[in-house]
Design a protein around this motif. Structure first.
Motif, PDB file in Angstrom:
ATOM      1  N   VAL A  29      41.195  34.952  52.691  1.00  0.00           N
ATOM      2  CA  VAL A  29      42.073  36.122  52.777  1.00  0.00           C
ATOM      3  C   VAL A  29      42.697  36.205  54.170  1.00  0.00           C
ATOM      4  O   VAL A  29      43.899  36.451  54.313  1.00  0.00           O
ATOM      5  N   TYR A  30      41.907  35.974  55.202  1.00  0.00           N
ATOM      6  CA  TYR A  30      42.415  36.010  56.572  1.00  0.00           C
ATOM      7  C   TYR A  30      43.504  34.949  56.766  1.00  0.00           C
ATOM      8  O   TYR A  30      44.555  35.217  57.361  1.00  0.00           O
ATOM      9  N   ALA A  31      43.273  33.749  56.249  1.00  0.00           N
ATOM     10  CA  ALA A  31      44.259  32.677  56.384  1.00  0.00           C
ATOM     11  C   ALA A  31      45.550  33.031  55.647  1.00  0.00           C
ATOM     12  O   ALA A  31      46.650  32.731  56.131  1.00  0.00           O
ATOM     13  N   MET A  32      45.424  33.671  54.480  1.00  0.00           N
ATOM     14  CA  MET A  32      46.627  34.081  53.750  1.00  0.00           C
ATOM     15  C   MET A  32      47.418  35.125  54.535  1.00  0.00           C
ATOM     16  O   MET A  32      48.652  35.064  54.598  1.00  0.00           O
ATOM     17  N   ILE A  33      46.718  36.068  55.136  1.00  0.00           N
ATOM     18  CA  ILE A  33      47.391  37.110  55.921  1.00  0.00           C
ATOM     19  C   ILE A  33      48.115  36.490  57.119  1.00  0.00           C
ATOM     20  O   ILE A  33      49.273  36.810  57.391  1.00  0.00           O
ATOM     21  N   VAL A  34      47.438  35.591  57.823  1.00  0.00           N
ATOM     22  CA  VAL A  34      48.068  34.932  58.966  1.00  0.00           C
ATOM     23  C   VAL A  34      49.237  34.071  58.483  1.00  0.00           C
ATOM     24  O   VAL A  34      50.294  34.026  59.130  1.00  0.00           O
TER      25      VAL A  34
END
Length: 80
Positions: A29-34
């Motif tokens: 999820v963090y990678a998608m947001i970034v």
């Protein structure tokens, strides 16, 4: 052959596999947001873009500390 009580291995904990799955979900999820923010980040001047990616590249670690503590101890806060 039985082991003496002080040499008996501990029972496996269900928290470690669950914690690993939660970690993988959080990182995805963090990678998608970034990744979604990368369009906005590339519009920044180069020094600011580098600084933003450095901060974002390290910032994902801080929220994982309570999860790691829980995986090892069963509590959300480390004992003092």
């Amino acid at each position: 052959m039985t082991l003496p009580p002080h040499r008996t291995p501990p029972e496996p904990s269900w928290r470690k596999p669950v914690g690993m799955l939660l970690m993988l979900l959080y990182i995805a999820v963090y990678a998608m947001i970034v990744g979604l923010a990368s369009g906005w980040l590339t519009a920044l001047p180069t020094p600011l873009m580098v600084a933003a990616y450095l901060v974002l590249g390290v910032a994902w670690l801080a929220p994982l500390r309570p999860l790691l503590v829980w995986m090892n101890t069963g509590r959300w806060r480390a004992g003092r």
